[in-house]
Design a protein around this motif. Structure first.
Motif, PDB file in Angstrom:
ATOM      1  N   ASN A  84       5.871  -5.513 -38.862  1.00 54.15           N
ATOM      2  CA  ASN A  84       5.130  -6.132 -37.968  1.00 54.15           C
ATOM      3  C   ASN A  84       3.746  -5.363 -37.691  1.00 54.15           C
ATOM      4  N   TRP A 136       5.939 -11.601 -30.650  1.00 52.13           N
ATOM      5  CA  TRP A 136       4.841 -11.944 -31.553  1.00 52.13           C
ATOM      6  C   TRP A 136       4.460 -13.539 -31.800  1.00 52.13           C
ATOM      7  N   TRP A 147       2.663 -16.219 -34.799  1.00 49.73           N
ATOM      8  CA  TRP A 147       2.460 -16.036 -36.030  1.00 49.73           C
ATOM      9  C   TRP A 147       1.854 -17.271 -36.803  1.00 49.73           C
ATOM     10  N   ILE A 166       2.318 -18.954 -40.330  1.00 50.09           N
ATOM     11  CA  ILE A 166       3.240 -18.841 -41.472  1.00 50.09           C
ATOM     12  C   ILE A 166       3.212 -19.959 -42.513  1.00 50.09           C
ATOM     13  N   THR A 217       6.796 -18.289 -33.073  1.00 50.55           N
ATOM     14  CA  THR A 217       6.799 -17.052 -32.127  1.00 50.55           C
ATOM     15  C   THR A 217       8.126 -16.454 -32.607  1.00 50.55           C
ATOM     16  N   ASN A 266      10.607 -11.119 -37.104  1.00 52.14           N
ATOM     17  CA  ASN A 266       9.602 -11.622 -37.898  1.00 52.14           C
ATOM     18  C   ASN A 266      10.274 -12.722 -38.799  1.00 52.14           C
ATOM     19  N   PRO A 308       4.659 -14.579 -43.103  1.00 53.66           N
ATOM     20  CA  PRO A 308       3.540 -14.525 -42.203  1.00 53.66           C
ATOM     21  C   PRO A 308       2.330 -14.210 -42.958  1.00 53.66           C
ATOM     22  N   GLY A 316      -0.424 -12.518 -37.601  1.00 49.52           N
ATOM     23  CA  GLY A 316       0.513 -12.411 -36.287  1.00 49.52           C
ATOM     24  C   GLY A 316      -0.304 -11.447 -35.315  1.00 49.52           C
TER      25      GLY A 316
END
Ligand SMILES: [Fe+2]
Length: 256
Positions: A130, A181, A183, A185, A196, A202, A214, A217
């Protein structure tokens, strides 16, 4: 005789096509996450001699000022990210059969990892992945960057405008409970989605609620913003929007 031969050839072709279609159909179930689990190609995801290293930062600690302050960058990169790398390597010492694998391969199927190192690789491998993405998708020249025509069209198709996308992305990032996080995607149907993940999970992981590749992010752990923004995560998110390198995001979007 000729008709019979044509018929049997036609029958053979039809059977062959059906067989190919059914294999492809079966594969779509057998390997449902094959596309979704692919990831941006970053050289540092291939460990030298089986050992992961902190990737080089392409800019100075103060380069993202005034949006991200130098002290936060320094601690975030040299302490927090370094700790994920160190602890990932420590975990791999306990499971040498996993050494040498590229990071996306390592973290893609968390449920298949040996139990003794599963959580360590999930947390620290996720943290390394990440953060490696995070440094790349921010840039001091962000204001001169631009989404590719293809990415902009996909964002407009989904959220009607880049501004609406930013609003929705910010909303998701602001509502992550605790550390995690948000994201952008590309899912397995090649559609864009905002999602999230908690902690250092991830979207490429099999434990993610929504899997995908992703391309953007934001780290919403307090360590990413507390020194400058204190408890005002919303202000940090607004600042982050100014440092997104859309050229890089577009590049990842184009890697299919
Ligand atoms: Fe972080």
């Amino acid at each position: 005789m000729e008709n019979s031969s044509n018929n049997s050839r036609r029958s053979f072709l039809i059977k062959g096509t059906l067989a190919a279609l059914s294999v492809s159909f079966l594969n779509s179930f057998r390997f449902p996450a094959a596309h979704a689990a692919s990831a941006p190609s970053l050289a540092e995801f291939n460990p030298e001699g089986g050992t992961f290293e902190l990737p080089k930062l392409d800019y100075g600690y103060d380069a993202l000022e005034p949006y991200i302050d130098a002290r936060t960058m320094e601690i975030h990169y040299s302490k927090h990210h370094q700790a994920y790398v160190t602890k990932l390597n420590e975990a791999l010492e306990k499971a040498p059969e996993l050494k040498g694998r590229a990071l996306p391969d390592l973290i893609r199927n968390i449920n298949e990892l040996p139990e003794a190192v599963r959580n360590a690789i999930r947390n620290h491998g996720g943290g390394h992945f990440n953060h490696s993405m995070f440094w790349k998708l921010m840039s001091p020249t962000a204001k001169d960057s631009k989404a590719s025509a293809e990415l902009e069209a996909a964002i407009n198709a989904k959220w009607t405008s880049m501004d609406n996308f930013k609003t929705e992305f910010s909303k998701s990032a602001s509502t992550v409970f605790g550390s995690g996080w948000a994201w952008l995607i590309v899912d397995k149907e090649n559609n864009l989605a905002i999602t999230t993940t908690p902690n250092q999970d991830n979207p490429i992981m099999d434990v993610a609620a929504l899997r995908g590749r992703p391309i953007l992010g934001i780290d919403v752990w307090e360590h990413a913003y507390y020194l400058k923004h204190q408890n005002k995560r919303v202000d940090y998110i607004a600042d982050f929007l100014n440092v997104i390198d859309w050229n890089q995001v577009s590049k990842w979007y184009g890697e299919r």
